[in-house]
Structures are given as structure tokens and as C-alpha cells.
Design a protein around this motif. Sequence first.
Motif, PDB file in Angstrom:
ATOM      1  N   TYR A  23       0.499  12.440  -9.217  1.00 33.63           N
ATOM      2  CA  TYR A  23      -0.361  13.602  -8.993  1.00 33.63           C
ATOM      3  C   TYR A  23       0.447  14.885  -8.989  1.00 33.63           C
ATOM      4  N   LEU A  24       1.553  14.882  -8.270  1.00 30.38           N
ATOM      5  CA  LEU A  24       2.381  16.091  -8.187  1.00 30.38           C
ATOM      6  C   LEU A  24       2.989  16.453  -9.543  1.00 30.38           C
ATOM      7  N   GLU A  25       3.376  15.465 -10.321  1.00 31.48           N
ATOM      8  CA  GLU A  25       3.903  15.746 -11.666  1.00 31.48           C
ATOM      9  C   GLU A  25       2.820  16.309 -12.576  1.00 31.48           C
TER      10      GLU A  25
ATOM     11  N   ALA B 100       0.838  -1.195   0.000  1.00 26.20           N
ATOM     12  CA  ALA B 100       0.000   0.000   0.000  1.00 26.20           C
ATOM     13  C   ALA B 100       0.875   1.249   0.000  1.00 26.20           C
ATOM     14  N   SER B 101       1.989   1.218   0.717  1.00 25.11           N
ATOM     15  CA  SER B 101       2.902   2.364   0.752  1.00 25.11           C
ATOM     16  C   SER B 101       3.459   2.667  -0.635  1.00 25.11           C
ATOM     17  N   ALA B 102       3.868   1.635  -1.364  1.00 27.61           N
ATOM     18  CA  ALA B 102       4.421   1.835  -2.705  1.00 27.61           C
ATOM     19  C   ALA B 102       3.363   2.429  -3.632  1.00 27.61           C
ATOM     20  N   ILE B 103       2.143   1.946  -3.531  1.00 21.65           N
ATOM     21  CA  ILE B 103       1.057   2.467  -4.372  1.00 21.65           C
ATOM     22  C   ILE B 103       0.792   3.929  -4.054  1.00 21.65           C
ATOM     23  N   MET B 104       0.755   4.270  -2.765  1.00 18.10           N
ATOM     24  CA  MET B 104       0.511   5.667  -2.389  1.00 18.10           C
ATOM     25  C   MET B 104       1.656   6.567  -2.837  1.00 18.10           C
ATOM     26  N   ARG B 105       2.910   6.086  -2.730  1.00 21.54           N
ATOM     27  CA  ARG B 105       4.043   6.888  -3.205  1.00 21.54           C
ATOM     28  C   ARG B 105       3.938   7.136  -4.703  1.00 21.54           C
ATOM     29  N   GLU B 106       3.657   6.076  -5.467  1.00 18.17           N
ATOM     30  CA  GLU B 106       3.536   6.209  -6.918  1.00 18.17           C
ATOM     31  C   GLU B 106       2.398   7.171  -7.289  1.00 18.17           C
ATOM     32  N   ALA B 107       1.270   7.043  -6.607  1.00 21.18           N
ATOM     33  CA  ALA B 107       0.123   7.900  -6.897  1.00 21.18           C
ATOM     34  C   ALA B 107       0.420   9.356  -6.576  1.00 21.18           C
ATOM     35  N   LEU B 108       1.104   9.600  -5.474  1.00 16.61           N
ATOM     36  CA  LEU B 108       1.427  10.969  -5.085  1.00 16.61           C
ATOM     37  C   LEU B 108       2.412  11.600  -6.068  1.00 16.61           C
ATOM     38  N   VAL B 109       3.423  10.845  -6.489  1.00 18.76           N
ATOM     39  CA  VAL B 109       4.381  11.360  -7.476  1.00 18.76           C
ATOM     40  C   VAL B 109       3.656  11.692  -8.775  1.00 18.76           C
TER      41      VAL B 109
END
Length: 105
Positions: free
Chosen positions: A99-101, A88-97
Motif C-alpha cells: 500500500y505504501l509503495e 497474520a502479522s506477515a500478511i499485514m506487513r506485506e499489505a502495508l508495504v
Amino acid sequence: MTKQIDWDALAAWAESDEAVARPATGQTLVGEEASRTGQELLKRYSGRPNLGQERAQGVGNSPRRQLRLPKDVNDRLDNYAAATGKTASAIMREALVAYLEAHAA
């Protein structure tokens, strides 16, 4: 003999970034008790390495953020993680990156 627990010290440790609480006593364990305690500490406190630039050496900066999720979003995240084999942490990190991009200021 019952040990007294210093709840304030324990709470301070929980809020810190220290990986392992430092023992409050000078008691040295030996033999089977030391082995059992050591194995328990390894199970409890072994974790993932930092995500910083120096992560191969086990050092670096990977600040921690916490958030609350609605139950349905949390359930969807858990299901997606199980289906993809990611954490779940990896998915949230990928999603946040992503979104920010997509929303760079």
C-alpha cells in the motif's frame, strides 16, 4: 502464603517493550521448582526475533504497532493466513508495504 501482586508494576511492564518482567523478590528457586518455573517462563516469553537489520544476532529495531479490526476483516485475515500458511502479522506487513509503495507521497 499468598503473594501480593503489584498491579501498577505489572501494568507498567505490560506497556513497556521489556520481554520478561523482572522478579520483584530476591527469592532464588532451586531444584524441581526452578526447573518448572524456568520451563513456564520459556513457554510464556519465547517469541520471534526482532525484524531489525541485526536480526540474526537477536538485536535490532522492530517497532510494534497495534490496530483494531472489524470482526469480519479479522476472520478473513485468519482464513487467508491458514490457507497460505503465513502468519497474520506477515500478511499485514506485506499489505502495508504494498500500500505504501503504491501510494508513495
